[in-house]
Write a protein that holds these residues in place. Structure first.
Motif, mmCIF file in Angstrom:
data_model
loop_
_atom_site.group_PDB
_atom_site.id
_atom_site.type_symbol
_atom_site.label_atom_id
_atom_site.label_comp_id
_atom_site.label_asym_id
_atom_site.label_seq_id
_atom_site.Cartn_x
_atom_site.Cartn_y
_atom_site.Cartn_z
ATOM 1 N N GLY A 1 0.772 -1.231 0.000
ATOM 2 C CA GLY A 1 0.000 0.000 0.000
ATOM 3 C C GLY A 1 0.808 1.287 0.000
ATOM 4 O O GLY A 1 0.251 2.378 0.129
ATOM 5 N N TYR A 2 2.129 1.162 -0.162
ATOM 6 C CA TYR A 2 2.991 2.358 -0.180
ATOM 7 C C TYR A 2 3.464 2.619 -1.614
ATOM 8 O O TYR A 2 4.045 1.744 -2.245
ATOM 9 C CB TYR A 2 4.189 2.173 0.754
ATOM 10 C CG TYR A 2 3.775 2.124 2.200
ATOM 11 C CD1 TYR A 2 3.743 3.283 2.974
ATOM 12 C CD2 TYR A 2 3.377 0.917 2.787
ATOM 13 C CE1 TYR A 2 3.335 3.241 4.300
ATOM 14 C CE2 TYR A 2 2.959 0.874 4.112
ATOM 15 C CZ TYR A 2 2.941 2.045 4.867
ATOM 16 O OH TYR A 2 2.520 1.998 6.166
ATOM 17 N N ILE A 3 3.180 3.803 -2.089
ATOM 18 C CA ILE A 3 3.467 4.155 -3.471
ATOM 19 C C ILE A 3 4.767 4.953 -3.550
ATOM 20 O O ILE A 3 4.922 5.972 -2.874
ATOM 21 C CB ILE A 3 2.315 4.995 -4.061
ATOM 22 C CG1 ILE A 3 0.980 4.262 -3.918
ATOM 23 C CG2 ILE A 3 2.604 5.348 -5.513
ATOM 24 C CD1 ILE A 3 0.934 2.892 -4.564
ATOM 25 N N LEU A 4 5.696 4.481 -4.383
ATOM 26 C CA LEU A 4 6.952 5.190 -4.573
ATOM 27 C C LEU A 4 6.871 6.052 -5.828
ATOM 28 O O LEU A 4 6.514 5.563 -6.909
ATOM 29 C CB LEU A 4 8.124 4.210 -4.688
ATOM 30 C CG LEU A 4 9.519 4.863 -4.599
ATOM 31 C CD1 LEU A 4 10.513 3.928 -3.926
ATOM 32 C CD2 LEU A 4 10.048 5.271 -5.983
ATOM 33 N N LEU A 5 7.170 7.324 -5.659
ATOM 34 C CA LEU A 5 7.196 8.276 -6.761
ATOM 35 C C LEU A 5 8.580 8.900 -6.792
ATOM 36 O O LEU A 5 9.007 9.524 -5.820
ATOM 37 C CB LEU A 5 6.129 9.355 -6.548
ATOM 38 C CG LEU A 5 4.680 8.847 -6.486
ATOM 39 C CD1 LEU A 5 3.769 9.938 -5.926
ATOM 40 C CD2 LEU A 5 4.196 8.395 -7.852
ATOM 41 N N ALA A 6 9.302 8.702 -7.908
ATOM 42 C CA ALA A 6 10.651 9.251 -8.034
ATOM 43 C C ALA A 6 10.587 10.520 -8.874
ATOM 44 O O ALA A 6 9.929 10.546 -9.924
ATOM 45 C CB ALA A 6 11.572 8.233 -8.684
ATOM 46 N N ILE A 7 11.265 11.561 -8.412
ATOM 47 C CA ILE A 7 11.230 12.861 -9.083
ATOM 48 C C ILE A 7 12.640 13.305 -9.440
ATOM 49 O O ILE A 7 13.515 13.345 -8.574
ATOM 50 C CB ILE A 7 10.572 13.925 -8.178
ATOM 51 C CG1 ILE A 7 9.149 13.508 -7.794
ATOM 52 C CG2 ILE A 7 10.563 15.285 -8.873
ATOM 53 C CD1 ILE A 7 8.482 14.447 -6.786
ATOM 54 N N ASN A 8 12.840 13.637 -10.710
ATOM 55 C CA ASN A 8 14.110 14.222 -11.139
ATOM 56 C C ASN A 8 13.998 15.747 -10.996
ATOM 57 O O ASN A 8 13.256 16.385 -11.748
ATOM 58 C CB ASN A 8 14.397 13.845 -12.594
ATOM 59 C CG ASN A 8 15.601 14.579 -13.165
ATOM 60 O OD1 ASN A 8 16.391 15.178 -12.439
ATOM 61 N ND2 ASN A 8 15.729 14.537 -14.480
ATOM 62 N N PRO A 9 14.758 16.343 -10.059
ATOM 63 C CA PRO A 9 14.639 17.771 -9.804
ATOM 64 C C PRO A 9 15.603 18.640 -10.610
ATOM 65 O O PRO A 9 15.560 19.869 -10.518
ATOM 66 C CB PRO A 9 14.989 17.868 -8.318
ATOM 67 C CG PRO A 9 16.041 16.810 -8.147
ATOM 68 C CD PRO A 9 15.665 15.691 -9.086
ATOM 69 N N ASN A 10 16.493 18.024 -11.388
ATOM 70 C CA ASN A 10 17.566 18.782 -12.030
ATOM 71 C C ASN A 10 17.114 19.538 -13.273
ATOM 72 O O ASN A 10 16.228 19.092 -14.007
ATOM 73 C CB ASN A 10 18.726 17.858 -12.390
ATOM 74 C CG ASN A 10 19.501 17.424 -11.170
ATOM 75 O OD1 ASN A 10 19.492 18.091 -10.145
ATOM 76 N ND2 ASN A 10 20.176 16.283 -11.267
ATOM 77 N N ASP A 11 17.762 20.668 -13.506
ATOM 78 C CA ASP A 11 17.514 21.464 -14.706
ATOM 79 C C ASP A 11 18.370 20.886 -15.835
ATOM 80 O O ASP A 11 19.597 20.921 -15.760
ATOM 81 C CB ASP A 11 17.896 22.923 -14.439
ATOM 82 C CG ASP A 11 17.561 23.844 -15.604
ATOM 83 O OD1 ASP A 11 17.410 23.345 -16.734
ATOM 84 O OD2 ASP A 11 17.460 25.064 -15.380
ATOM 85 N N PRO A 12 17.753 20.362 -16.902
ATOM 86 C CA PRO A 12 18.534 19.752 -17.979
ATOM 87 C C PRO A 12 19.394 20.751 -18.754
ATOM 88 O O PRO A 12 20.334 20.351 -19.443
ATOM 89 C CB PRO A 12 17.470 19.121 -18.882
ATOM 90 C CG PRO A 12 16.211 19.844 -18.553
ATOM 91 C CD PRO A 12 16.310 20.230 -17.110
ATOM 92 N N ALA A 13 19.088 22.044 -18.611
ATOM 93 C CA ALA A 13 19.933 23.058 -19.250
ATOM 94 C C ALA A 13 21.293 23.126 -18.554
ATOM 95 O O ALA A 13 22.297 23.507 -19.149
ATOM 96 C CB ALA A 13 19.253 24.421 -19.213
#
Length: 201
Positions: free
Chosen positions: A87-99
Motif C-alpha cells: 500500500g505504499y506508493i513510490l514516486l521518483a522525481i528528477n529535480p535537475n535542470d537539464p539546461a
C-alpha cells in the motif's frame, strides 16, 4: 549606543530581505505536504491523489547522472516493488535542470527508465517547483509521507551508499515499519548523501 546611518540601515534591511525571500521553504517532520501533478516517462501525469487507497507515499528525488543516484537505482526499484503490495506508493522525481545537466533531460529519463525497468513513475520536476517545497538538497533524497501526506521521515535510504549488501541500517524501511505499527520512526531525520541538485545560478 551607536545608531546605524540611514545608508547602512538600508543595506542591512535589503540584504535580510533578499536572504529570506530567496530561502526555499522546506517540509519538516509533521508538516502536511501539498500534492503535485508531474509528467512521468510514460507520458502520463501523476499525483498522490491518483492513489486513493494508499497507506503512504515514498517520494524520492533522484536523477540519471549522479553516481550516488545510480548506485541506488536498483534499491529504489526494489523498494517500489516490495512496498506497492503493502500500500505504499513510490514516486521518483528528477529535480535537475537539464539546461545545466543535459544527462537529466526528459528524453534521457525515458531511456534510463526503459533500460533499468523502473517499476515506479519517474517524474520530471519541470520548472523546479516541487523540490524546493520539500527542501530536497541531494540526489537521492527520500521523504516518507503517511496516507494523509504528513511527513514522517526525511533523509537517506540507508547507511551504505556503496554496497547494498553491507547496509546495517535501512532508515527508510525502518521508518515504514514504524508507520505500520503506528509508531514514530527513529530516526526521523538522517543526512542525505548524494549530488547537489542542479539549477541555474
Amino acid at each position: 549606543m551607536k545608531i546605524l546611518s540611514p545608508v547602512l540601515l538600508f543595506v542591512a534591511v535589503f540584504c535580510l530581505a533578499a536572504f529570506t525571500s530567496n530561502a526555499p521553504s522546506s517540509y519538516k517532520i509533521g508538516d502536511t505536504a501539498t500534492d503535485f501533478k508531474l509528467k512521468s516517462v510514460d507520458g502520463k501525469m501523476y499525483s498522490m491523489a491518483d492513489y486513493k487507497n494508499a497507506k503512504g507515499y515514498i517520494v524520492v528525488f533522484t536523477c540519471n547522472h549522479c553516481p550516488f543516484a545510480v548506485k541506488y537505482e536498483d534499491r529504489i526499484n526494489d523498494l517500489a516493488k516490495k512496498y506497492k503490495s503493502k500500500g505504499y506508493i513510490l514516486l521518483a522525481i528528477n529535480p535537475n535542470d537539464p539546461a545545466v545537466q543535459p544527462e537529466d533531460s526528459f528524453e534521457l529519463m525515458k531511456v534510463r527508465a526503459k533500460e533499468k525497468g523502473f517499476a515506479f513513475p519517474y517524474l520530471f520536476d519541470e520548472g523546479q517547483k516541487i523540490y524546493p517545497q520539500y527542501g530536497a538538497t541531494k540526489t537521492p533524497h527520500a521523504f516518507l509521507l503517511d496516507k494523509n501526506r504528513v511527513v514522517k521521515y526525511i533523509g537517506a535510504i540507508d547507511d551504505n551508499v556503496d554496497s547494498a549488501t553491507d547496509v546495517k541500517e535501512k532508515y527508510l524501511e525502518n521508518a515504514i515499519a514504524a508507520l505500520e505499527k503506528g509508531e514514530t520512526p527513529s530516526p526521523e531525520l538522517t543526512k542525505a548523501i548524494g549530488c547537489t541538485i542542479k539549477t541555474k545560478k
